[in-house]
Design an enzyme around this catalytic site. Structure first.
Site, mmCIF file in Angstrom:
data_model
loop_
_atom_site.group_PDB
_atom_site.id
_atom_site.type_symbol
_atom_site.label_atom_id
_atom_site.label_comp_id
_atom_site.label_asym_id
_atom_site.label_seq_id
_atom_site.Cartn_x
_atom_site.Cartn_y
_atom_site.Cartn_z
ATOM 1 C CG ASN A 48 -12.059 33.985 4.425
ATOM 2 O OD1 ASN A 48 -12.203 34.711 5.411
ATOM 3 N ND2 ASN A 48 -12.274 34.772 3.159
ATOM 4 C CB ILE A 49 -5.761 31.840 4.672
ATOM 5 C CG1 ILE A 49 -6.376 32.345 6.169
ATOM 6 C CG2 ILE A 49 -4.537 32.770 4.287
ATOM 7 C CD1 ILE A 49 -4.931 31.227 7.082
ATOM 8 C CD GLU A 50 -9.499 35.199 -1.195
ATOM 9 O OE1 GLU A 50 -11.322 35.670 -0.532
ATOM 10 O OE2 GLU A 50 -9.220 36.746 -0.996
ATOM 11 C CB CYS A 59 -12.238 27.667 3.971
ATOM 12 S SG CYS A 59 -13.586 27.910 2.023
ATOM 13 C CD GLU A 61 -16.774 27.039 6.901
ATOM 14 O OE1 GLU A 61 -15.707 27.920 6.710
ATOM 15 O OE2 GLU A 61 -18.096 27.486 6.159
ATOM 16 C CB CYS A 95 -17.581 26.098 -0.029
ATOM 17 S SG CYS A 95 -16.069 24.473 0.660
ATOM 18 C CB CYS A 98 -16.180 24.062 4.326
ATOM 19 S SG CYS A 98 -14.850 24.327 4.666
#
Length: 143
Positions: A48-50, A59, A61, A95, A98
């Protein structure tokens, strides 16, 4: 029916757990790693990269799937996801965004391995994709 060897789930989960370490999650502090296994046995991982503009966060996935699809892969044997333990939850499910992306590439019977880390202990659950996404949005075509 997808055939998975006895060692592939562990290998896939290990790849997802390693990817999790590269998480960029300064806002949620919730590290996630994912890995997909292609039909020809290759593994692609993602984390995940926010972003401070939360809607731009991607996300793990989707990052794993996009890495594979971006190199020409379209068929997958399995997906693995590794997250940390959240009190009161048995496991953390992908989520909705995804799941919808997964529905584009995973067959209904594709195994999805979901691991939860509690310290160094990793507990794994396996669900078929159709259990996680029983009613995906699909293109309507005339018959």
């Amino acid at each position: 029916m997808t055939t998975i060897t006895k060692s592939q789930p562990t290998t896939l989960l290990d790849a997802a757990q390693a990817a999790r370490e590269n998480s960029y999650s300064p806002y949620s502090h919730f590290k996630v790693g994912a890995a997909v296994l292609t039909d020809d046995g290759k593994i692609f991982s993602g984390t995940n990269i926010e972003n401070s503009s939360y809607g731009l966060t991607v996300c793990a996935e989707r990052n794993a799937l996009f890495a594979a699809v971006g190199t020409g892969h379209r068929r997958f044997k399995a997906l693995a996801l590794v997250t940390q333990k959240i009190a009161g939850l048995k496991f953390n499910s992908p989520c909705g965004a995804c799941r919808q992306v997964m529905s584009e590439f995973l067959a209904p019977d594709t195994p999805v391995y979901i691991a939860v880390l509690d310290g160094k202990k990793r507990t794994c659950y396996c669900k078929k994709f159709k259990e996680l996404m029983p009613f995906p949005f699909e293109k309507f075509t005339e018959k």
